[in-house]
Design an enzyme around this catalytic site. Sequence first.
Site, mmCIF file in Angstrom:
data_model
loop_
_atom_site.group_PDB
_atom_site.id
_atom_site.type_symbol
_atom_site.label_atom_id
_atom_site.label_comp_id
_atom_site.label_asym_id
_atom_site.label_seq_id
_atom_site.Cartn_x
_atom_site.Cartn_y
_atom_site.Cartn_z
ATOM 1 N N ARG A 108 0.986 -1.187 -0.102
ATOM 2 C CA ARG A 108 0.050 -0.211 0.035
ATOM 3 C C ARG A 108 1.038 1.105 0.013
ATOM 4 O O ARG A 108 1.844 1.410 0.908
ATOM 5 C CB ARG A 108 -0.939 -0.064 1.270
ATOM 6 C CG ARG A 108 -1.760 1.390 1.446
ATOM 7 C CD ARG A 108 -2.812 1.233 2.248
ATOM 8 N NE ARG A 108 -4.020 0.537 1.812
ATOM 9 C CZ ARG A 108 -5.235 0.468 2.346
ATOM 10 N NH1 ARG A 108 -5.279 1.194 3.265
ATOM 11 N NH2 ARG A 108 -6.074 -0.282 1.864
ATOM 12 N N HIS A 135 -7.270 0.522 -6.695
ATOM 13 C CA HIS A 135 -7.529 -0.357 -5.363
ATOM 14 C C HIS A 135 -8.029 -1.899 -5.909
ATOM 15 O O HIS A 135 -9.082 -2.099 -5.707
ATOM 16 C CB HIS A 135 -8.479 0.257 -4.492
ATOM 17 C CG HIS A 135 -8.163 -0.500 -3.016
ATOM 18 N ND1 HIS A 135 -7.615 -1.725 -2.716
ATOM 19 C CD2 HIS A 135 -8.972 -0.246 -1.815
ATOM 20 C CE1 HIS A 135 -7.568 -1.709 -1.518
ATOM 21 N NE2 HIS A 135 -8.648 -0.730 -0.793
ATOM 22 N N GLN A 138 -9.899 -4.507 -3.819
ATOM 23 C CA GLN A 138 -11.257 -3.970 -3.228
ATOM 24 C C GLN A 138 -12.067 -4.337 -4.592
ATOM 25 O O GLN A 138 -13.384 -4.655 -4.128
ATOM 26 C CB GLN A 138 -11.157 -2.461 -2.934
ATOM 27 C CG GLN A 138 -12.449 -1.805 -2.676
ATOM 28 C CD GLN A 138 -12.947 -2.515 -0.956
ATOM 29 O OE1 GLN A 138 -12.000 -2.471 -0.145
ATOM 30 N NE2 GLN A 138 -14.179 -3.040 -1.046
ATOM 31 N N ASP A 230 -17.706 5.741 -1.405
ATOM 32 C CA ASP A 230 -16.517 5.672 -0.526
ATOM 33 C C ASP A 230 -16.597 6.905 0.214
ATOM 34 O O ASP A 230 -17.155 7.902 -0.177
ATOM 35 C CB ASP A 230 -15.309 5.657 -1.637
ATOM 36 C CG ASP A 230 -14.058 5.401 -0.765
ATOM 37 O OD1 ASP A 230 -13.957 5.250 0.384
ATOM 38 O OD2 ASP A 230 -12.905 5.323 -1.627
ATOM 39 N N CYS A 270 -16.739 0.585 0.668
ATOM 40 C CA CYS A 270 -15.530 -0.302 0.793
ATOM 41 C C CYS A 270 -14.973 0.043 2.191
ATOM 42 O O CYS A 270 -13.997 -1.002 2.875
ATOM 43 C CB CYS A 270 -14.175 0.232 -0.175
ATOM 44 S SG CYS A 270 -14.089 2.072 -0.094
ATOM 45 N N ARG A 298 -12.857 -9.468 1.149
ATOM 46 C CA ARG A 298 -11.520 -9.217 0.655
ATOM 47 C C ARG A 298 -10.520 -10.454 0.898
ATOM 48 O O ARG A 298 -9.488 -10.676 0.081
ATOM 49 C CB ARG A 298 -11.034 -8.031 1.597
ATOM 50 C CG ARG A 298 -11.798 -6.457 1.431
ATOM 51 C CD ARG A 298 -11.635 -5.993 0.069
ATOM 52 N NE ARG A 298 -10.342 -5.814 -0.044
ATOM 53 C CZ ARG A 298 -9.418 -4.789 0.483
ATOM 54 N NH1 ARG A 298 -10.134 -3.872 1.163
ATOM 55 N NH2 ARG A 298 -7.979 -4.817 0.241
#
Length: 319
Positions: A108, A135, A138, A230, A270, A298
């Site tokens: 990340r 992402h 995700q 989000d 998310c 996930r």
Amino acid sequence: MTVRSLLGILDLAPDEVVALLDDAARLRAARPALVAGGPPDTTLRGRTVALLFEKPSTRTRVSFEVAVAELGGTPLPLSGAELQLGRGETVEDTGRVLGRYVQGLVVRTFGQGRLRALAEHGGVPVVNALTDAEHPCQALADLLTVRDEFGSFEGRTLTYVGDGNNVAHSLLLAAASVGLGVRVAHPAGYAPDPAVVADARDRAAAHGSEVTVSDDPLAAARGADALYTDVWTSMGQEEESVRRLRDFAGFQLDARLLAAAADGAVVLHCLPAHRGEEISAEVLDGPASRVLDQAENRLHVQKAVLAALVGGVGPGASA
Ligand code: CP
């Protein structure tokens, strides 16, 4: 031997996306027996996967750590600030050195360039655990959650309301690749990258679905099968939060939007969520919400990704 990485969702062909979702569903079905003490999964036996996080994370870091362990490997969590990376060692040298120790890197970080440099110099598979641009893990979990609900993507539409950010980019491209229609509604100044939208439109057309982008959340929600949002202020944008609160007024995923969606529509986020900002508490915590299933997925999709890229099993082979 070619080293495959997942730097962006387009590193996976459409059939590989579907195969990974199938793998994830199989791994999910096998998990109760695994955690009850059944025969261990040895897919990553003898392999260490470094989890290098230069930004905070709850879901991604924990689910990757559990994923590596459940596949029989050794997870190695690393914070960027604790490495010499935090004192100015180059990302290239960091990649070269880590690649001598571990068999995979989950990262990340900020720009996509840092991720690419780690992949180029590390010589081991690198998985994007969120960058400023994408992402992808995700998005895979999002697709699995939608498919779980409706059985397939055919004829279904997902509406994303809010910031045209990294989550929106991967979602647009992933959904378009499997024929799930996508509508994005965003305030002025927060559109997704036009190149991503153009690419998603081309892919959607090839799969008989459609991508639309507008500034009208109510119109975008009408008849949709899934509503998604989000946070309005992502990590690193904290100084913009007051302006963003003002700019995103009218873009909350609330009961009004849910009422406009199709009967049986589900709500996705998310996470982490800010109740009362991008989503109302009654919708986030209500019966249409699938956000905890989405978060759990996930783990399953990331196990499938690790099995494929680090374990050499799949996509489509982790039976
Ligand atoms: N959705 C997501 O990536 O959550 P974290 O930031 O907690 O990992």
